[in-house]
Design an enzyme around this catalytic site. Sequence first.
Site, PDB file in Angstrom:
ATOM      1  N   TYR A 141       0.844  -1.211   0.000  1.00  0.00           N
ATOM      2  CA  TYR A 141       0.000   0.000   0.000  1.00  0.00           C
ATOM      3  C   TYR A 141       0.881   1.265   0.000  1.00  0.00           C
ATOM      4  CZ  TYR A 141      -3.761   3.097   1.735  1.00  0.00           C
ATOM      5  OH  TYR A 141      -4.682   4.102   1.902  1.00  0.00           O
ATOM      6  N   LYS A 145       1.075   4.117  -2.909  1.00  0.00           N
ATOM      7  CA  LYS A 145       0.761   5.526  -2.623  1.00  0.00           C
ATOM      8  C   LYS A 145       1.977   6.416  -2.877  1.00  0.00           C
ATOM      9  CE  LYS A 145      -3.555   4.960  -1.324  1.00  0.00           C
ATOM     10  NZ  LYS A 145      -4.620   5.390  -2.236  1.00  0.00           N
TER      11      LYS A 145
END
Length: 234
Positions: A141, A145
């Site tokens: 993640y 990002k």
Amino acid sequence: MSRHVIVTGASRGIGAAVAQFFISEGDAVVALSRSGSAPQGCAMSLAVDVASSESVNEAVKTAVAANGPVDVLIANAGITRDGLAMRMSDEQWRAVLGTNLDGAFYCARAVIPSMIRARSGRIIFMGSVSPFYGVPGQANYAAAKAGLVGLARSLAREVASRSITVNVVAPGFIETEMTAELGSTSDEMTALIPMGHMGSVADIAGVVGFLASNPASYITGQVLAVDGGLAMGL
Ligand code: NDP
């Protein structure tokens, strides 16, 4: 004047609040999500997996045919598949990169031609403070990002001369279904927030709305953290 706004991941959480914000401004909002559900008042709602470039291209074509050039894209769809890196499967890694990073790129690539023709546009990626803070169990993640920042800054330079801005909103810890899964970890995270509480979806929608507004027309290539102070200075 009513704008054509595409919001991905608009079926719930932050995306739904963002869609509602633009609906309340009188804009034509096209909501994309896998389920195809959307807040009341959207001009159009399409069931799309943003990890599929063909589906994204098709959806944007449909949206442009119905509502004209895209004025604002909010690439918000995101998922988590947490796990320690040494035990993380290829599937966990690919799924998160596929939705959170590939999906944002596919959406931006699909809307840019109509923005260039219109010589204006706003692209806002939903990032996170996680790549700046570092979150154990979220290597996939945080990497996705972090990728959005490089994507936004490179795109921002490519399209700035056409009055198109590209920015990243980086939420901290916001109350949605995504964070509801965290259980007791949620209390530990909240204790780290200087403001002492989680953010609301409205906190994020307001900042997205600002970046899409005329007063923000000279802001591009920026990462705007909305996190109650969680990651300040990082
Ligand atoms: P939710 O899980 O509540 O909502 C996620 C949304 O994304 C849903 O509308 C979901 O709809 C959609 N979605 C997921 N995968 C896909 C896909 N492949 N294609 C299309 N749509 C998809 O998450 P949040 O509202 O909490 O998060 C929204 C964004 O904000 C995400 O990018 C997240 O990473 C980011 N964020 C959230 C934080 C938080 O604390 N909540 C903190 C930092 C960043 P459906 O299931 O119907 O496809």
